[in-house]
Every structure is written in C-alpha cells, then in structure tokens.
Motif scaffolding. Structure first.
Motif, PDB file in Angstrom:
ATOM      1  N   VAL A 118       0.816  -1.220   0.000  1.00  0.00           N
ATOM      2  CA  VAL A 118       0.000   0.000   0.000  1.00  0.00           C
ATOM      3  C   VAL A 118       0.846   1.266   0.000  1.00  0.00           C
ATOM      4  CG1 VAL A 118      -1.787   1.303   1.204  1.00  0.00           C
ATOM      5  CG2 VAL A 118      -1.884  -1.191   1.189  1.00  0.00           C
ATOM      6  N   VAL A 119       1.673   1.426   1.010  1.00  0.00           N
ATOM      7  CA  VAL A 119       2.414   2.685   1.168  1.00  0.00           C
ATOM      8  C   VAL A 119       3.384   2.920   0.017  1.00  0.00           C
ATOM      9  CG1 VAL A 119       3.959   4.000   2.670  1.00  0.00           C
ATOM     10  CG2 VAL A 119       2.146   2.600   3.663  1.00  0.00           C
ATOM     11  N   ASN A 120       3.947   1.870  -0.530  1.00  0.00           N
ATOM     12  CA  ASN A 120       4.924   2.037  -1.605  1.00  0.00           C
ATOM     13  C   ASN A 120       4.303   2.287  -2.976  1.00  0.00           C
ATOM     14  OD1 ASN A 120       7.008   1.759   0.193  1.00  0.00           O
ATOM     15  ND2 ASN A 120       7.335  -0.418  -0.194  1.00  0.00           N
ATOM     16  N   ARG A 121       2.967   2.363  -3.037  1.00  0.00           N
ATOM     17  CA  ARG A 121       2.308   2.738  -4.284  1.00  0.00           C
ATOM     18  C   ARG A 121       2.380   4.255  -4.468  1.00  0.00           C
ATOM     19  NH1 ARG A 121      -3.427  -0.678  -4.272  1.00  0.00           N
ATOM     20  NH2 ARG A 121      -2.560  -2.720  -3.749  1.00  0.00           N
ATOM     21  N   THR A 122       2.041   4.735  -5.675  1.00  0.00           N
ATOM     22  CA  THR A 122       1.929   6.173  -5.878  1.00  0.00           C
ATOM     23  C   THR A 122       0.729   6.681  -5.086  1.00  0.00           C
ATOM     24  OG1 THR A 122       0.454   6.028  -7.794  1.00  0.00           O
ATOM     25  CG2 THR A 122       2.833   5.903  -8.217  1.00  0.00           C
ATOM     26  N   GLN A 123       0.681   7.986  -4.861  1.00  0.00           N
ATOM     27  CA  GLN A 123      -0.435   8.534  -4.090  1.00  0.00           C
ATOM     28  C   GLN A 123      -1.765   8.275  -4.795  1.00  0.00           C
ATOM     29  OE1 GLN A 123       0.012  12.578  -2.734  1.00  0.00           O
ATOM     30  NE2 GLN A 123      -2.126  12.749  -2.120  1.00  0.00           N
ATOM     31  N   GLU A 124      -1.811   8.393  -6.117  1.00  0.00           N
ATOM     32  CA  GLU A 124      -3.059   8.159  -6.832  1.00  0.00           C
ATOM     33  C   GLU A 124      -3.474   6.696  -6.741  1.00  0.00           C
ATOM     34  OE1 GLU A 124      -6.514   9.170  -8.707  1.00  0.00           O
ATOM     35  OE2 GLU A 124      -4.959  10.461  -7.844  1.00  0.00           O
ATOM     36  N   GLN A 125      -2.506   5.791  -6.778  1.00  0.00           N
ATOM     37  CA  GLN A 125      -2.818   4.361  -6.611  1.00  0.00           C
ATOM     38  C   GLN A 125      -3.338   4.083  -5.203  1.00  0.00           C
ATOM     39  OE1 GLN A 125       1.012   2.746  -7.710  1.00  0.00           O
ATOM     40  NE2 GLN A 125       0.290   2.127  -9.753  1.00  0.00           N
ATOM     41  N   GLN A 126      -2.766   4.771  -4.228  1.00  0.00           N
ATOM     42  CA  GLN A 126      -3.236   4.625  -2.854  1.00  0.00           C
ATOM     43  C   GLN A 126      -4.693   5.073  -2.748  1.00  0.00           C
ATOM     44  OE1 GLN A 126      -0.697   6.847  -0.253  1.00  0.00           O
ATOM     45  NE2 GLN A 126       1.040   5.466  -0.453  1.00  0.00           N
ATOM     46  N   TYR A 127      -4.992   6.220  -3.354  1.00  0.00           N
ATOM     47  CA  TYR A 127      -6.364   6.727  -3.299  1.00  0.00           C
ATOM     48  C   TYR A 127      -7.330   5.763  -3.996  1.00  0.00           C
ATOM     49  CZ  TYR A 127     -10.575   9.001  -4.774  1.00  0.00           C
ATOM     50  OH  TYR A 127     -11.895   9.239  -5.028  1.00  0.00           O
ATOM     51  N   GLU A 128      -6.956   5.261  -5.161  1.00  0.00           N
ATOM     52  CA  GLU A 128      -7.842   4.349  -5.893  1.00  0.00           C
ATOM     53  C   GLU A 128      -8.112   3.087  -5.077  1.00  0.00           C
ATOM     54  OE1 GLU A 128      -5.872   3.752  -9.576  1.00  0.00           O
ATOM     55  OE2 GLU A 128      -6.427   5.719 -10.395  1.00  0.00           O
ATOM     56  N   TRP A 129      -7.093   2.604  -4.392  1.00  0.00           N
ATOM     57  CA  TRP A 129      -7.268   1.426  -3.526  1.00  0.00           C
ATOM     58  C   TRP A 129      -8.200   1.766  -2.369  1.00  0.00           C
ATOM     59  CZ3 TRP A 129      -5.578   0.956   1.645  1.00  0.00           C
ATOM     60  CH2 TRP A 129      -5.744  -0.326   2.206  1.00  0.00           C
ATOM     61  N   ALA A 130      -7.958   2.923  -1.751  1.00  0.00           N
ATOM     62  CA  ALA A 130      -8.791   3.339  -0.626  1.00  0.00           C
ATOM     63  C   ALA A 130     -10.242   3.538  -1.064  1.00  0.00           C
ATOM     64  CB  ALA A 130      -8.239   4.625  -0.010  1.00  0.00           C
ATOM     65  N   ALA A 131     -10.432   4.116  -2.238  1.00  0.00           N
ATOM     66  CA  ALA A 131     -11.790   4.357  -2.737  1.00  0.00           C
ATOM     67  C   ALA A 131     -12.548   3.050  -2.913  1.00  0.00           C
ATOM     68  CB  ALA A 131     -11.733   5.134  -4.052  1.00  0.00           C
ATOM     69  N   ARG A 132     -11.847   2.024  -3.383  1.00  0.00           N
ATOM     70  CA  ARG A 132     -12.512   0.726  -3.557  1.00  0.00           C
ATOM     71  C   ARG A 132     -12.972   0.159  -2.224  1.00  0.00           C
ATOM     72  NH1 ARG A 132      -8.437   0.147  -7.536  1.00  0.00           N
ATOM     73  NH2 ARG A 132      -7.091  -1.045  -6.135  1.00  0.00           N
ATOM     74  N   GLN A 133     -12.235   0.443  -1.171  1.00  0.00           N
ATOM     75  CA  GLN A 133     -12.630  -0.055   0.142  1.00  0.00           C
ATOM     76  C   GLN A 133     -13.918   0.603   0.633  1.00  0.00           C
ATOM     77  OE1 GLN A 133     -10.736  -2.678   0.950  1.00  0.00           O
ATOM     78  NE2 GLN A 133      -9.666  -2.026  -0.916  1.00  0.00           N
ATOM     79  N   THR A 134     -14.142   1.862   0.207  1.00  0.00           N
ATOM     80  CA  THR A 134     -15.356   2.542   0.661  1.00  0.00           C
ATOM     81  C   THR A 134     -16.606   1.838   0.143  1.00  0.00           C
ATOM     82  OG1 THR A 134     -15.555   4.097  -1.207  1.00  0.00           O
ATOM     83  CG2 THR A 134     -14.142   4.759   0.655  1.00  0.00           C
ATOM     84  N   TYR A 135     -16.499   1.201  -1.026  1.00  0.00           N
ATOM     85  CA  TYR A 135     -17.679   0.540  -1.582  1.00  0.00           C
ATOM     86  C   TYR A 135     -18.040  -0.720  -0.794  1.00  0.00           C
ATOM     87  CZ  TYR A 135     -17.787   3.733  -5.496  1.00  0.00           C
ATOM     88  OH  TYR A 135     -17.891   4.859  -6.264  1.00  0.00           O
ATOM     89  N   ILE A 136     -17.043  -1.357  -0.192  1.00  0.00           N
ATOM     90  CA  ILE A 136     -17.346  -2.486   0.681  1.00  0.00           C
ATOM     91  C   ILE A 136     -18.135  -1.987   1.883  1.00  0.00           C
ATOM     92  CG2 ILE A 136     -16.374  -4.360   2.063  1.00  0.00           C
ATOM     93  CD1 ILE A 136     -13.887  -4.265   0.273  1.00  0.00           C
TER      94      ILE A 136
END
Length: 206
Positions: A118-136
């Motif tokens: 997670v942390v070693n991703r780009t900031q935009e990749q981090q956000y996209e991952w986090a956004a997907r979690q909101t749908y759960i």
C-alpha cells in the motif's frame, strides 16, 4: 425476517418523506459500517454524517439537485483517504496491539506487508485502492439500513471536487467517493416504490 427478505424489501429510494430516523437505528447502521470488511482491515476512509438541513441544501447543489439529499433524515458521505502513510500504518499496528494485547513488535511482518502493498504505491494508486474499500463499507451500510427498515440510496451522482471544496475535505486528507441518504420512502412521490424488485438473474452467479 432473514437478510434475503430485507434485501428484497430495499431499493434505491428516489424520494423520501423527511421523517427522522431514530438515533438508535443511525447508531446501528454506523456500527455495522465500522465492522465492515476491508482489505487488510485498514479501512482507509471516513464516514461523515450530515444531519444539518442547510448544509444538505448546499450539498444538493453539487449533487445535481437530487431530492433525496434534502428529503433524507441523514446523509452519509463516504470519503477515502487521499494517501496512506507509514504514520497511518503505525497507528493501525498500535491499535491492533492494544486490542489484542500483543507486543506491537510481533506485527512487524504484517506492517511490512502493508508497507510494500500500500504505502509504496503512488499517491493516486493509494487513493484508488482506498476508494474501492469505501464501496465495501457502503454495501455493509446498505444491508444494515435494510435490516433496520430504513431506506437508503447509494449515489455517485455528484461533483466530488465541488463537494470536497464545500466540506474542506482535502485539508483533512479526504476525497469524497459516494453518498448514502437514509430515511423513509415517500410511496406517493417515488415511482419505484411499488415497482417489482429487479435483480440480476440467478444464472449470473455460478
């Protein structure tokens, strides 16, 4: 009633009555959302609860004037973390250690996994991952609302940047992802209130 019964009852409500949802039902929905599944358990999002009518009127203007925003009892805003830092991971590790009463050092391998994935991703990749979690979390909230006999509508129909500016979310490290007005259906004004429930065909699931 079973969960299937509750899910058959619910639908994406288009018009609401404005009737207040009792606080115990709000608390139940939020607690279910707090207990929602999330990748690695991190839950990289914040759920904002907006009850104030004036503020919801302002939000409605950046949500294509959809009536549920102001006709609902409460509006839930699911906002993802804009980025995930090592500080966030350390706080998560400490929380696990405190709850499970284990040395935080024993979680070193888990922390390393989170850092790498997670942390070693780009900031935009981090956000996209986090956004997907909101749908759960949104799915859990929808099911919990249905169980409580509360109507809810998942909504992506809004201008995220405008909402973020209105609520100063960027300054808080957040970006809005989806909305969920909750309240009670207006059976006289909502054309879907008496429509037969539609869902995907069973043969779509094999």
């Amino acid at each position: 009633m079973t969960l299937i019964n509750h899910l058959n009852w619910r639908y994406a409500t288009k018009r609401m009555t404005g009737e207040q949802v009792p606080q115990d039902k709000i608390d139940y929905i939020l607690e279910a959302t707090r207990l929602s599944a999330s990748s690695m358990g991190l839950q990289p999002y914040t759920v904002l609860v907006v009850e104030d009518k004036d503020l919801r009127t302002q939000i409605q203007k950046v949500a294509y004037n959809q009536p549920q925003i102001v006709e609902a009892s409460h509006l839930l805003i699911f906002a993802a973390w804009d980025k995930v830092t090592e500080t966030d991971i350390d706080a998560y590790m400490q929380n696990i250690a405190d709850v499970r009463q284990v040395p935080v050092e024993s979680l070193a391998d888990f922390k390393g996994s989170l850092m790498n994935s997670v942390v070693n991703r780009t900031q935009e990749q981090q956000y996209e991952w986090a956004a997907r979690q909101t749908y759960i979390a949104l799915g859990t909230a929808l099911a919990a609302a249905a169980e409580q006999g509360v109507d809810a509508t998942p909504m992506e129909g809004f201008a995220p940047d405008a909402l973020d500016e209105l609520l100063n979310l960027k300054e808080k490290g957040l970006r809005s992802v989806t909305l969920m007005p909750i309240g009670y259906r207006n059976t006289e004004a909502d054309f879907l209130a008496t429509a037969k429930k539609y869902a995907a065909k069973k043969n779509n699931f094999s």
